[in-house]
Enzyme design. Structure first.
Site, mmCIF file in Angstrom:
data_model
loop_
_atom_site.group_PDB
_atom_site.id
_atom_site.type_symbol
_atom_site.label_atom_id
_atom_site.label_comp_id
_atom_site.label_asym_id
_atom_site.label_seq_id
_atom_site.Cartn_x
_atom_site.Cartn_y
_atom_site.Cartn_z
ATOM 1 N N GLU A 1 10.909 40.435 46.540
ATOM 2 C CA GLU A 1 11.929 39.691 45.804
ATOM 3 C C GLU A 1 13.182 39.742 46.655
ATOM 4 O OE1 GLU A 1 13.385 41.639 42.305
ATOM 5 O OE2 GLU A 1 14.519 39.908 41.625
ATOM 6 N N ASP B 1 23.625 41.591 37.415
ATOM 7 C CA ASP B 1 23.270 42.759 38.214
ATOM 8 C C ASP B 1 24.288 43.867 38.003
ATOM 9 O OD1 ASP B 1 20.900 42.162 39.916
ATOM 10 O OD2 ASP B 1 22.134 40.453 40.518
#
Ligand SMILES: Cc1ncc(COP(=O)(O)O)c(C=O)c1O
Lengths: 422, 250
Positions: free
Chosen positions: B33, B44
């Site tokens: 990823e 995030d």
């Protein structure tokens, strides 16, 4: 176009968020739609607006400014007289009261200049809610007076050290906190932007500005030709514009931060010039100061409250449709406007609001003398003393700061300080 | 077990991010990823935001990031690469154009958490058209109804974010989490499960319930906790390989 169509204003708006933040947004939307029609909630809000915020705020006729500018009659909506010094309290109180109804005990907010943080901290102190304010580390350093006041109200100010360490990074950090803690926490977003339902909520709580202007004008037979407001995210402007959107006889003018010039990084103009483009950032689709990849770009303005890359989706739509006109005001024009209204009317504009004042100074002459030109003074300028003093009286200010520092370091009372014995 | 390991293109620099990909594959990752750094990565945690800022300061935005991705793809043609990024980077150049650029770099899927499955600006369609998968991200806080809608949309993979927060804190695999994973996979999607995986023990437990275990910020943190010099980067790469081995159970 007043309410969004399922979160959209034409093509702008929406709820572009990761699923982790979706639930709190949907819950908030449901609660808002319920309480905004609840007579008990509305009455409680009305009393707080009257007794705590100090509404209604005056619509002041400015005779000297009118004469000097030689055009329309100048009226100033004095939102700066609202408790905590700016319009931000209208939204903070509305959302905090809503959060309380939802059973939330903890409030978080982002702030740039500190005005929205200050308003939220005050609202939390008044309503008995815990308050955490995220503020970029850079802003914490340059806006110490507001940090001190937020702490006075009992809020915890958390410096944000990620990214560019300014307002947009504070928004990211608040979103993260909310994703984790939404069970007991409400996020009070400070302007009419962000993912739906925030643009609708913030506009609704700020529309009281425009409703009062409309009523005051009707009572005094003022024939309004134009309304001018400064536009950061767009909460004071959409608030004062809303009741007039359908009334095509009234020109609506938004003043953005022109900073020091038209180039990338020199301003925060999303609706004029060619530094901005359409994008999806921080949960909504609008016009942003982003580069051709979609990365946020630096912005610049003497007024911290206008120094942000995005504009609320409803204003972006109203701008594209032509209903709201936009103009960019330079830092130095805003400073001139502060001086002009202070000297001639005894009214001290916040630097943000001075952008609206400057825009009005430019267009007053275009309008007939029997018509009204309303300037929304979103805030008062006391908070800007650390920014305006170095410009207007640099030497005396430097002397003052040096003496203060010396006194603090020597732990002296002002009566015993060296400066008193000169 | 299947292990999807995460890195950021251009963090801490181009060369090292390629070496990190090598180490992850060597350690047992069979899906990569790769995140394209964005200035405002609000889904995030602070570690990935800090790393993204560093990558952007060095100039690794979309084009330069995808150039790194392409090199990684050429070194590991058998390892599928999924791009993770934010809606702004897909929408600004045009979603279809973005998907095409990804395809040209050898990418096989896109993970863009802030383009929701029911308002994705044409991402799923563009992916289909160009032979890529769009992988939506599910969260435990979703209402059952919304989660079931997502699960029934026919996505080949769904990324399950296994806690009600953002990347970076510890994961516990309790019954509620297992139920959540079950619902995500209800419509036949293969579940990529992660967020907060720190050690082999956690991934071993989780791997029984998902198609692939996702480990991300653990590797970013290894880079961040080592010195920003040649020596530190070398040490970080070795640690990453060892950590990948531990998490992959090799
Ligand atoms: C006095 C004042 N006016 C205007 C603004 C800009 O915000 P908005 O465009 O949401 O009214 C701010 C923001 O901090 C402010 O403090």
């Amino acid at each position: 176009m007043i309410n969004s169509n399922n979160g959209f204003f034409d093509k702008f708006g929406g709820k572009y968020v990761a699923e982790i933040i979706r639930r709190p947004l949907d819950d908030l939307e449901a609660a808002f739609n319920k309480y905004i029609h609840d007579p008990e909630f509305l009455e409680e809000l009305r009393i707080i607006q009257r007794d705590y915020i100090g509404r209604e705020t005056p619509l002041y006729y400015a005779p000297t400014a009118t004469e000097l500018l030689g055009g329309a009659q100048i009226y100033i909506k004095l939102e700066g007289l609202a408790n905590t010094g700016a319009h931000k309290i209208n939204n903070a109180i509305g959302q905090c009261l809503l959060a309380k109804k939802m059973g939330k005990t903890r409030i978080i907010a982002e702030t740039g200049a500190g005005q929205h943080g200050l308003a939220t901290a005050a609202a939390c102190a008044k309503l008995g809610l815990e308050c955490v304010v995220y503020m970029g580390e850079v802003d914490v350093r340059r806006q110490q007076p507001n940090v001190a006041t937020m702490e006075m109200y009992g809020a915890k100010v958390v410096p944000v050290t990620s990214g560019s360490r300014t307002l947009k990074d504070a928004v990211n950090e608040a979103m993260r906190d909310w994703a984790t803690n939404f069970k007991n926490t409400h996020y009070v977003l400070g302007s009419a932007l962000g993912p739906a339902p925030f643009p609708d909520i913030v506009r609704t709580f700020q529309s009281i500005i425009g409703e009062e202007v409309k009523r005051q004008a009707a009572e005094r037979n003022i024939d309004i030709a134009a309304i001018v407001a400064c536009v950061g995210g767009g909460s004071n402007s959409i608030g004062v514009f809303t009741p007039f959107i359908e009334d095509k006889n009234v020109r609506l003018i938004g003043a953005e931060a022109g900073g020091i010039g038209p180039n990338v990084g020199e301003n925060a103009a999303r609706m004029t010039g060619n530094a901005s483009r359409e994008g999806i950032v921080q949960g909504y689709k609008s016009r942003f100061l982003i580069d051709e990849d979609g990365q946020s770009m630096p912005t610049r303005s003497i007024s911290a409250g206008l120094d942000y890359m995005g504009i609320g989706p409803q204003l972006a739509a109203l701008g594209e449709s032509g209903r709201v006109e936009f103009t960019a005001i330079l830092d130095k024009e805003a400073l001139d406007a502060v001086k002009f209204f202070a000297r001639n009317e005894g009214i001290l504009f916040a630097l943000e609001s001075a952008h609206a004042g400057a825009a009005a100074m430019k267009i007053a002459k275009e309008l007939p003398k029997d018509k009204g030109l309303v300037i929304n003074m979103s805030g008062r300028g006391d908070k800007d003393i650390f920014i305006t003093s170095p410009v207007f009286r640099p030497e005396k200010w430097k002397e003052f700061l040096k003496a203060e520092l010396k006194r603090l370091e020597n732990n002296e009372d002002i009566h015993d300080a060296e400066i008193m014995n000169k | 077990m299947n292990l999807m390991s995460h890195l950021i293109a251009g963090f801490p620099d181009a060369e090292t991010s390629i070496a990190i990909a090598d180490a992850l594959v060597k350690g047992g990752a069979n899906i990569l990823e790769i995140q394209l750094a964005f200035s405002d990565p609000s889904a995030d945690g602070p570690a990935i935001q800090t790393a993204s800022t560093i990558a952007l300061e060095k100039g690794y935005s979309t084009k330069q990031g995808l150039a790194i991705v392409k090199q990684i793809h050429e070194r590991h043609p058998e390892t599928p690469i999924y791009i993770m990024t934010y809606g702004s980077l897909a929408f600004t150049p045009g979603v279809e154009n973005f998907v095409k650029m990804c395809k040209d770099a050898g990418v096989s899927a896109c993970i863009i958490p802030d383009l929701p499955f029911d308002g994705d600006e044409g991402l799923t369609e563009a992916c289909k058209k160009h032979g890529l998968e769009n992988i939506p991200v599910a969260a435990p806080s979703m209402t059952k109804e919304r989660l079931e809608t997502m699960a029934s949309k026919g996505f080949k993979y769904i990324y399950a974010a296994l806690r009600a927060g953002t990347t970076g804190s510890e994961t516990t695999i309790d019954q509620a989490t297992l139920d959540f994973i079950d619902t995500v996979g209800k419509g036949g999607a293969k579940v990529l499960g992660g967020f907060g995986i720190r050690n082999g023990e956690q991934s071993r437990v989780l791997s029984k319930h998902v198609y692939a275990v996702v480990a991300g910020s653990v590797f970013v943190n290894i880079v961040l906790s080592n010195a920003d010099d040649a020596e530190g980067r070398k040490k970080a790469i070795a640690e990453i390989e060892a950590k990948a081995k531990e998490i992959a159970g090799n």
